[in-house]
Design a protein around this motif. Sequence first.
Motif: not given
Length: 568
Positions: A263-268, A342-362
Amino acid sequence: MGSPHDAPTTDDAMAAMHPPEQPRLDAGNKHHDHYARRLPKWRNALRNRLIPIVRWETPWLALMQDKVRSPALDTYFAYTANLGTHTFFMVFLPIQFWCGYTSVGRATVFMLATGVYLTGFLKDMVCLPRPLSPPLARISMSGSAALEYGFPSSHSANAVSVAFYAVYTIRQTPEAYHPYVWVGLQGLFYFYALSIIFGRLYCGMHGFLDVGVGSVLGALITTFYLVFNDWMESWIFSGSYTDIFLATLVVCVMIRINPEPADDCPCFDDSVSFLGVVIGINLGAWHFAQTSLALNYPIPSTVPFDLEKMGLIKATVRIVLGVTVILFWRASAKSALLKGLPPLFRLLEQARLNLPRVYFLNASKYTSIPTLRDDDNLIPPASELPNRLMNLAHPRKRSVSIGPQSAADAYETLAYRNRRRRESLSSLDGVVPEGAMWEPSPRSQSKPQTPALEKAEPQLLGASLLPTPIQSRAHSYEQMMGTGHVDKNASTPPDSDTDAAGDTVLFSQMLTNEENETEKRELFMKLMKPRVRYDVEVVTKLIVYSGIAWIAVEGNPLLFELLGLGMP
């Protein structure tokens, strides 16, 4: 940040954060068991082993709460719960470093960070709900506490670890205290820990399992620190770039392996913030220890401080200036990072170097981040401090609630309702007559009913013979479980054994699938909707809190010397 096989699908996460215009359930609600679908088998199996304990202890907690609850105790435990929060400790941690108590400050940071991380890790791994409300009333001044899972209790771990460390420190130097003071201080810290632990039970925020495991964790954390402290400090203050780099890398790995919750828990969020504090304190202390301004006693990086030589006015100015600098850093750095990352994260996402986490919007899913509210449980923005102080002045205005408050509460409420229905069908050979009372245990039908019992306890028809009034009272609280609707306005203890949420536990027939979906939808629509969380928030918190810690142990001491606020 979390193992990929633990994470729900991207579609699930997006559906949770961006519901369509027509209200519908989260995708997980369509499955007969939300947690079986979202958790790996071994985690779900562990949860299934522990959930009966939470359900068993709930009516007994409600009985205890009803027996001892009063307006005065409500206020006391609502206030004192703040003494076990991360925010309370974060407020006083920097002051310890500026006033020369570096060894105490470093010990407190290590124990709290470890406690917050381990309890948050277990919460996200097991996904156990808090004891059900109703029958319990939840008393809390924190709007985010009820959104977290219940097992184990972070308050208990924090309080026990700090209290045990304080008692250990006091007992090492009995000659430094008057005998009565020596005994009194130890008693005070024991009372503090017991008050926090019992307060979590009294407030309906945790069960016996939660506070028991949390307390054991707190004691183990203190023991570990006392045994390995010298080795850890020699590693940090070795002066080697390699050692401090490895220490930082270990903390980053701890963030990465934190399990994904169901679930969307704020513990993290709290775990990331405190681990950021560990990184900043280690880096700042490592570098400050190599300057000529730091003392090596009692440990390296100690800030010179003597109140008699400095004077109260100068010491007060240091503290006010130091807090101001921290608040300014928090506001400016957070704003800059949320715009620049955010611009840096978009570049990392395009290069598939991001580390996605559930309940966090890419980052590819949004263009900008709006002003975030209630996104920090440790250090609130300066603009919110007056409101926080006003809330402390009127704790009962929003402190008591009855009914589900989080997704975990809602799922447990629905699961318990379904359990009661299944057991009723089983006990009545598949037939549920109009007005039948739900039976909490199938084996209760094995004992014959007696006329005396029917006269004395008509509401318990079909139940097992309950030999004592206490068990009878506990049974009446069990009948309230799984019946809750959201009610944020309850502010007084219940006056009777009736369901405090206004529901009954009578059902005339099994619900159809469509009725089941409607029931779920109505329950979830009444919950407070979690805000959208953005992928850059994780790195933002890490940098902001690393900076806060660095400012506390090195930045501000250097500033004090520059402005003539150092030791004369």
